[in-house]
Design a protein around this motif. Sequence first.
Motif, PDB file in Angstrom:
ATOM      1  N   SER A 219       0.809  -1.221   0.000  1.00  0.00           N
ATOM      2  CA  SER A 219       0.000   0.000   0.000  1.00  0.00           C
ATOM      3  C   SER A 219       0.841   1.270   0.000  1.00  0.00           C
ATOM      4  CB  SER A 219      -0.968   0.004   1.177  1.00  0.00           C
ATOM      5  OG  SER A 219      -0.268   0.048   2.395  1.00  0.00           O
ATOM      6  N   ALA A 220       1.999   1.264   0.634  1.00  0.00           N
ATOM      7  CA  ALA A 220       2.848   2.457   0.644  1.00  0.00           C
ATOM      8  C   ALA A 220       3.362   2.768  -0.760  1.00  0.00           C
ATOM      9  CB  ALA A 220       4.014   2.271   1.605  1.00  0.00           C
ATOM     10  N   GLU A 221       3.796   1.728  -1.474  1.00  0.00           N
ATOM     11  CA  GLU A 221       4.284   1.930  -2.838  1.00  0.00           C
ATOM     12  C   GLU A 221       3.152   2.357  -3.772  1.00  0.00           C
ATOM     13  OE1 GLU A 221       4.942  -0.791  -1.049  1.00  0.00           O
ATOM     14  OE2 GLU A 221       7.095  -0.689  -0.747  1.00  0.00           O
ATOM     15  N   ILE A 222       2.008   1.710  -3.627  1.00  0.00           N
ATOM     16  CA  ILE A 222       0.864   2.048  -4.476  1.00  0.00           C
ATOM     17  C   ILE A 222       0.358   3.449  -4.138  1.00  0.00           C
ATOM     18  CG2 ILE A 222      -1.516   1.430  -5.085  1.00  0.00           C
ATOM     19  CD1 ILE A 222      -0.722  -1.513  -4.559  1.00  0.00           C
ATOM     20  N   GLY A 223       0.384   3.796  -2.865  1.00  0.00           N
ATOM     21  CA  GLY A 223      -0.087   5.113  -2.413  1.00  0.00           C
ATOM     22  C   GLY A 223       0.748   6.271  -2.927  1.00  0.00           C
TER      23      GLY A 223
ATOM     24  N   LEU B 261      -5.164   8.089 -10.333  1.00  0.00           N
ATOM     25  CA  LEU B 261      -5.798   7.266 -11.361  1.00  0.00           C
ATOM     26  C   LEU B 261      -5.076   5.932 -11.540  1.00  0.00           C
ATOM     27  CD1 LEU B 261      -6.781   9.930 -14.041  1.00  0.00           C
ATOM     28  CD2 LEU B 261      -8.257   8.750 -12.408  1.00  0.00           C
ATOM     29  N   VAL B 262      -3.765   5.935 -11.371  1.00  0.00           N
ATOM     30  CA  VAL B 262      -2.999   4.682 -11.430  1.00  0.00           C
ATOM     31  C   VAL B 262      -3.367   3.806 -10.241  1.00  0.00           C
ATOM     32  CG1 VAL B 262      -0.690   3.684 -11.438  1.00  0.00           C
ATOM     33  CG2 VAL B 262      -1.133   5.793 -12.717  1.00  0.00           C
ATOM     34  N   GLN B 263      -3.519   4.415  -9.076  1.00  0.00           N
ATOM     35  CA  GLN B 263      -3.948   3.673  -7.887  1.00  0.00           C
ATOM     36  C   GLN B 263      -5.312   3.031  -8.125  1.00  0.00           C
ATOM     37  OE1 GLN B 263      -3.822   5.653  -4.055  1.00  0.00           O
ATOM     38  NE2 GLN B 263      -2.275   7.074  -4.848  1.00  0.00           N
TER      39      GLN B 263
END
Length: 77
Positions: free
Chosen positions: A34-38, A43-45
């Motif tokens: 979640s930290a990397e995705i955040g 829109l990518v998330q």
Amino acid sequence: MARGEVKASWRKPAGMLAILLLILVWVVLVASFSAEIGSLPILVQLVIYVVLGIVWIAPLKPLLLWMETGRWRMRRD
């Protein structure tokens, strides 16, 4: 066994536990990133979380088939 009587199968309770375990493992795996995705644009998330929200369903088809029939694949008669 009497006519019309259905024998209980252990596959359904075992399958339900496997589904719950699959969901738990998937949630922990996704949450660990979640930290990397955040840090990505919103829109990518959104795309990542939608895809990850759908992908976990793929292993359910053979598991549900096994729960119902005791086989992992459909017969090709």
